[in-house]
Design a protein around this motif. Structure first.
Motif, mmCIF file in Angstrom:
data_model
loop_
_atom_site.group_PDB
_atom_site.id
_atom_site.type_symbol
_atom_site.label_atom_id
_atom_site.label_comp_id
_atom_site.label_asym_id
_atom_site.label_seq_id
_atom_site.Cartn_x
_atom_site.Cartn_y
_atom_site.Cartn_z
ATOM 1 N N TYR A 1 0.846 -1.186 0.000
ATOM 2 C CA TYR A 1 0.000 0.000 0.000
ATOM 3 C C TYR A 1 0.881 1.236 0.000
ATOM 4 C CZ TYR A 1 -4.493 -2.332 0.820
ATOM 5 O OH TYR A 1 -5.637 -3.071 0.696
ATOM 6 N N ASP B 1 -8.453 10.921 -4.377
ATOM 7 C CA ASP B 1 -9.576 10.839 -3.438
ATOM 8 C C ASP B 1 -9.251 9.955 -2.227
ATOM 9 O OD1 ASP B 1 -9.483 8.357 -4.622
ATOM 10 O OD2 ASP B 1 -11.575 8.368 -5.292
ATOM 11 N N ARG B 2 -8.000 9.519 -2.110
ATOM 12 C CA ARG B 2 -7.499 8.677 -1.019
ATOM 13 C C ARG B 2 -7.999 7.236 -1.082
ATOM 14 N NH1 ARG B 2 -6.504 12.096 4.432
ATOM 15 N NH2 ARG B 2 -5.547 13.883 3.443
ATOM 16 N N ARG B 3 -8.693 6.866 -2.126
ATOM 17 C CA ARG B 3 -9.148 5.482 -2.297
ATOM 18 C C ARG B 3 -8.014 4.679 -2.890
ATOM 19 N NH1 ARG B 3 -14.792 5.456 -1.891
ATOM 20 N NH2 ARG B 3 -15.305 3.839 -3.384
ATOM 21 N N TRP B 4 -7.996 3.392 -2.560
ATOM 22 C CA TRP B 4 -6.936 2.515 -3.035
ATOM 23 C C TRP B 4 -7.240 2.038 -4.447
ATOM 24 C CZ3 TRP B 4 -2.739 2.900 -0.386
ATOM 25 C CH2 TRP B 4 -2.809 3.180 0.975
ATOM 26 N N GLN B 5 -6.245 2.131 -5.308
ATOM 27 C CA GLN B 5 -6.362 1.691 -6.695
ATOM 28 C C GLN B 5 -5.306 0.625 -6.954
ATOM 29 O OE1 GLN B 5 -5.757 5.313 -8.900
ATOM 30 N NE2 GLN B 5 -7.651 6.237 -8.152
ATOM 31 N N GLN C 1 -2.748 5.058 -3.539
ATOM 32 C CA GLN C 1 -3.859 5.959 -3.271
ATOM 33 C C GLN C 1 -4.058 6.896 -4.454
ATOM 34 O OE1 GLN C 1 -2.567 7.689 0.505
ATOM 35 N NE2 GLN C 1 -4.464 6.924 1.390
ATOM 36 N N TRP D 1 -0.944 -1.504 -4.522
ATOM 37 C CA TRP D 1 -2.061 -0.576 -4.451
ATOM 38 C C TRP D 1 -1.519 0.824 -4.177
ATOM 39 C CZ3 TRP D 1 -7.138 -2.483 -4.804
ATOM 40 C CH2 TRP D 1 -7.229 -3.879 -4.807
#
Length: 149
Positions: free
Chosen positions: A7, A142-146, A139, A137
């Motif tokens: 991450y 939008d701080r969401r994990w991609q 961020q 992964w």
């Protein structure tokens, strides 16, 4: 083999991102170990997890507390796993132990720290060579994990 996730923190700090991941782990019925690089960082995170949200806290303990085996989340600087955790989070320059006993391991690294980036690359190579299922992964804004790899 252990599922290993990397991450890459680019938009938030470990303190901002980790509590939600720990909560999701506990929702799965898993116990967690969080391994940090220094005792100062461990102690700082220990305090943070009690106060990170006004309406909640994350029940946890540190390796030096009484009855570490009872903790749903245990903070450590070493390779121990007294609470029989199914997931191990590794951050801030900590060297991972053998991950064979875990269902999942999560390496979290600061994208603004050159040392942590280099270390994550080295750990990625080690985990792939060991035969673990590895994913990367990052961020988004939008701080969401991609998932990137």
């Amino acid at each position: 083999m252990t599922e290993v996730l990397f991450y890459h923190l680019t938009e938030s700090t470990l303190e901002e991102a980790l509590p939600a991941l720990l909560e999701k782990s506990l929702e799965r019925g898993w116990r967690a170990v969080v391994q940090l690089g220094t005792t100062e960082r461990r102690d700082s995170l220990d305090q943070h997890l009690w106060t990170y949200r006004e309406d909640s806290f994350l029940a946890h303990g540190a390796e030096h507390d009484r009855h570490p085996e009872r903790q749903p989340v245990l903070l450590t600087t070493g390779p121990i796993n007294p609470n029989a955790a199914q997931i191990r989070f590794i951050a801030d320059g900590a060297e991972p132990p053998d991950l064979g006993a875990y269902a999942r391991a999560v390496f979290m690294f600061d994208g603004h720290d050159a040392f942590q980036l280099q270390q994550a690359r080295e750990h990625w190579k080690m985990m792939k060579a060991a035969g673990h299922q590895v994913t990367y992964w990052q961020q988004g804004p939008d701080r969401r994990w991609q998932k990137k790899a």
